[in-house]
Write a protein that holds these residues in place. Structure first.
Motif, PDB file in Angstrom:
ATOM      1  N   PHE A  73      31.714 -13.047  -9.267  1.00 28.81           N
ATOM      2  CA  PHE A  73      31.521 -12.932 -10.362  1.00 28.81           C
ATOM      3  C   PHE A  73      32.873 -11.763 -10.740  1.00 28.81           C
ATOM      4  CE2 PHE A  73      27.784  -9.938 -13.142  1.00 28.81           C
ATOM      5  CZ  PHE A  73      29.193 -10.566 -13.926  1.00 28.81           C
ATOM      6  N   LEU A  74      32.879 -11.044 -10.022  1.00 28.51           N
ATOM      7  CA  LEU A  74      34.453  -9.966 -10.303  1.00 28.51           C
ATOM      8  C   LEU A  74      35.183 -10.884 -10.757  1.00 28.51           C
ATOM      9  CD1 LEU A  74      35.531  -6.853 -10.291  1.00 28.51           C
ATOM     10  CD2 LEU A  74      36.003  -7.565  -8.171  1.00 28.51           C
ATOM     11  N   ALA A  75      36.282 -11.768  -9.770  1.00 25.91           N
ATOM     12  CA  ALA A  75      36.681 -12.507 -10.399  1.00 25.91           C
ATOM     13  C   ALA A  75      36.698 -13.456 -11.636  1.00 25.91           C
ATOM     14  CB  ALA A  75      37.718 -14.219  -9.540  1.00 25.91           C
ATOM     15  N   ASP A  76      35.769 -13.858 -11.757  1.00 24.33           N
ATOM     16  CA  ASP A  76      35.165 -14.544 -13.764  1.00 24.33           C
ATOM     17  C   ASP A  76      35.357 -13.576 -14.374  1.00 24.33           C
ATOM     18  OD1 ASP A  76      34.597 -16.885 -11.910  1.00 24.33           O
ATOM     19  OD2 ASP A  76      32.157 -16.627 -12.352  1.00 24.33           O
ATOM     20  N   CYS A  77      34.883 -12.195 -14.218  1.00 20.78           N
ATOM     21  CA  CYS A  77      35.066 -11.450 -15.517  1.00 20.78           C
ATOM     22  C   CYS A  77      36.314 -11.213 -15.240  1.00 20.78           C
ATOM     23  CB  CYS A  77      34.675  -9.720 -14.956  1.00 20.78           C
ATOM     24  SG  CYS A  77      32.696  -9.899 -14.449  1.00 20.78           S
TER      25      CYS A  77
END
Length: 149
Positions: free
Chosen positions: A132-136
């Motif tokens: 999720f962090l990398a997607d953000c």
């Protein structure tokens, strides 16, 4: 950004970046040396003080207790951040850029949640949060030491 987010939607395809409202009062208090617990009590809806509490707890030498405390603080900051993102128009997808300083509290809480989940053995959650962090924002993942691969 490409790929799918946690909801299975294409990431970064026509979705505008979400920028959280300014959190300067909390950042200024922290920069002036106010303990994160006091800032969290004064600004409980902001992610940044919760993220700092999570980071401090995980860095502590308290073993399992510190890991559990970190998880609780990080989860609080994460959920406060999700609330703020939704109020700012985020609909479960799209960039949350690291370059926008008020977003960093949420992104740090998300990174702390990934680490704390790993520390208590929640490997699936650890990976979901890192993804999720990398997607953000891949830059956030890199800055926070959770860059993939």
């Amino acid at each position: 950004m490409s790929g799918e987010n946690l909801l299975g939607a294409r990431v970064g395809v026509g979705v505008p970046a979400t920028r959280l409202p300014d959190d300067a009062a909390a950042r200024d208090a922290l920069d002036d040396g106010t303990p994160p617990a006091e800032v969290a009590a004064a600004h409980p809806a902001l992610s940044l003080p919760w993220a700092l509490l999570a980071e401090q707890a995980l860095a502590g030498a308290g073993g399992a207790r510190s890991a559990v405390e970190s998880y609780a603080y990080a989860r609080t900051g994460y959920h406060r951040g999700l609330d703020a993102l939704r109020r700012s128009g985020w609909r479960g997808q799209g960039p949350v850029p690291w370059e926008h300083v008020p977003n960093r509290g949420f992104l740090r809480a998300l990174a702390a949640l990934s680490r704390a989940a790993g520390a208590i053995g929640e490997r699936d959650e650890q990976e979901r949060c890192a993804t999720f962090l990398a997607d953000c924002d891949p830059q956030a993942a890199s800055e926070l030491g959770l860059a993939p691969g």
